[in-house]
Structure formats: C-alpha cells, structure tokens
Design an enzyme around this catalytic site. Structure first.
Site, PDB file in Angstrom:
ATOM      1  N   HIS A   1      31.572 -44.560  85.806  1.00 51.45           N
ATOM      2  CA  HIS A   1      32.392 -44.857  84.623  1.00 51.45           C
ATOM      3  C   HIS A   1      33.093 -46.204  84.789  1.00 51.45           C
ATOM      4  O   HIS A   1      33.093 -47.033  83.871  1.00 51.45           O
ATOM      5  CB  HIS A   1      33.483 -43.791  84.419  1.00 51.45           C
ATOM      6  CG  HIS A   1      32.985 -42.440  84.043  1.00 51.45           C
ATOM      7  ND1 HIS A   1      33.453 -41.294  84.647  1.00 51.45           N
ATOM      8  CD2 HIS A   1      32.090 -42.037  83.114  1.00 51.45           C
ATOM      9  CE1 HIS A   1      32.863 -40.248  84.115  1.00 51.45           C
ATOM     10  NE2 HIS A   1      32.024 -40.668  83.183  1.00 51.45           N
TER      11      HIS A   1
ATOM     12  N   LYS B   1      35.967 -26.473  76.177  1.00 54.94           N
ATOM     13  CA  LYS B   1      35.419 -26.839  77.484  1.00 54.94           C
ATOM     14  C   LYS B   1      36.504 -26.737  78.546  1.00 54.94           C
ATOM     15  O   LYS B   1      37.614 -27.226  78.375  1.00 54.94           O
ATOM     16  CB  LYS B   1      34.878 -28.277  77.421  1.00 54.94           C
ATOM     17  CG  LYS B   1      34.140 -28.716  78.659  1.00 54.94           C
ATOM     18  CD  LYS B   1      33.564 -30.111  78.459  1.00 54.94           C
ATOM     19  CE  LYS B   1      32.918 -30.608  79.727  1.00 54.94           C
ATOM     20  NZ  LYS B   1      32.459 -31.985  79.599  1.00 54.94           N
TER      21      LYS B   1
ATOM     22  N   SER C   1      30.179 -36.057  87.189  1.00 48.19           N
ATOM     23  CA  SER C   1      31.436 -35.382  87.493  1.00 48.19           C
ATOM     24  C   SER C   1      31.183 -34.061  88.205  1.00 48.19           C
ATOM     25  O   SER C   1      31.900 -33.707  89.133  1.00 48.19           O
ATOM     26  CB  SER C   1      32.236 -35.148  86.210  1.00 48.19           C
ATOM     27  OG  SER C   1      32.662 -36.371  85.663  1.00 48.19           O
TER      28      SER C   1
END
Length: 178
Positions: free
Chosen positions: A30, A54, A141
């Site tokens: 990122h 989520k 992630s």
C-alpha cells in the site's frame, strides 16, 4: 466520513486522485502505491472504506492514524474514511481519478471487473492502475496477519509492513481472544 455535495462533471479535478481500500492494516505494498501516486497528482486522498459487515482488525480511527503515521513524509496526502460506493466518495471530493494498486495475476480480473462497474456508475471518473512492485506482489493483509501471529521476529514482519506500525499490529494481535 464524507457528506459533501457531489461535484459536477465540469468540477471534477484530475489533479486530485483517491486511493481506496480497507488498509487493515496498511502494508508496504500500500505504502509503495501511495508514494508513487503522490508523485503523479497534486492531492492524493487515501479513502479508508468502512464496511460494517466486515470484521476488521483495526477500527476506522486506528486505520486513519496508522496511514497518517507512515505518510508524514508526503505533504500532499490526506486520509479520510468513507462508507458506501467508492465512486460516490471520489465524486464528493471533486476528484476525477481513482488509483488502484494491482498485484500481477491475483488482482487483475477483480480490479478490471470493479473498474467496469465503476464506469457504469460514473463514467466521468477515470481509474489509474499502478502495478505492485515485484517485492510486494505477494503481500496481503491476511498473509501479514498470519506471519505476525506466528513470528515474534520484527525483522520478518518488516518485510511486509512499515516498521512504524509493527508495535500497533503486535498489540492488536496480542489483545485478540484465542
């Protein structure tokens, strides 16, 4: 979260770009996309998406703080949260460009599908794809959460996330129930 009125087609700026994602947590991949995009646009807004359905490791305020922490060297980068459609958020900022980072093979089909949907929703907003550097093409992630949980060596983790967020990541993982 953004509640500004939407810009018209003529008011959209291609000098403002928005890079959206969950950034839960922010990775070196990122950061690499953020650094590169910040050189291409006058203003880069990092849009941290909020999805109530989520389960996130970090709450929205923590994700903002983590991204801000690693972007202090980039004066043209701003960080905000949003919920709803990314194209609506982009338009609300008066931006004319969405930045998307893609990893070879793993993201291309999904990102292309998303770009086509976004064009149907708002044809005035362009999507710019930045290919992930080969060093970060495998970083996700979910992968780094597994590594962080299994390795106590910060040097291992620093191959995937900025060192500045390792203490926060470790603290968050330690606090999770087993």
């Amino acid at each position: 979260m953004s509640s500004q009125p939407s810009a018209t087609k003529d008011e959209l700026s291609h000098n403002i770009a928005v890079y959206t994602g969950s950034f839960d947590p922010v990775t070196l991949g990122h950061l690499h996309i953020i650094e590169r995009a910040s050189k291409l646009f006058d203003t880069l807004v990092i849009g941290i998406g909020i999805n109530a359905d989520k389960k996130s490791l970090f709450n929205p305020d923590e994700r903002i703080e983590l991204v801000q922490r690693i972007c202090t060297h980039l004066p043209n980068v701003q960080v905000q949260t949003f919920d709803g459609l990314a194209v609506d958020f982009v338009r609300s900022l008066g931006a004319g460009v969405m930045v998307r980072g893609i990893r070879p093979l793993t993201d291309i089909a999904g990102e292309f599908t998303m770009m086509m949907a976004n064009r149907q929703l708002d044809a005035d907003i362009e999507t710019v794809f930045l290919m992930a550097d080969e060093r970060f093409a495998h970083v996700s992630s979910s992968l780094l959460k597994q590594i962080a949980a299994l390795s106590e060596d910060d040097d291992h983790l620093a191959k995937f996330v900025p060192r500045a967020i390792i203490p926060s990541l470790r603290a968050k993982l330690t606090a999770l129930p087993n």
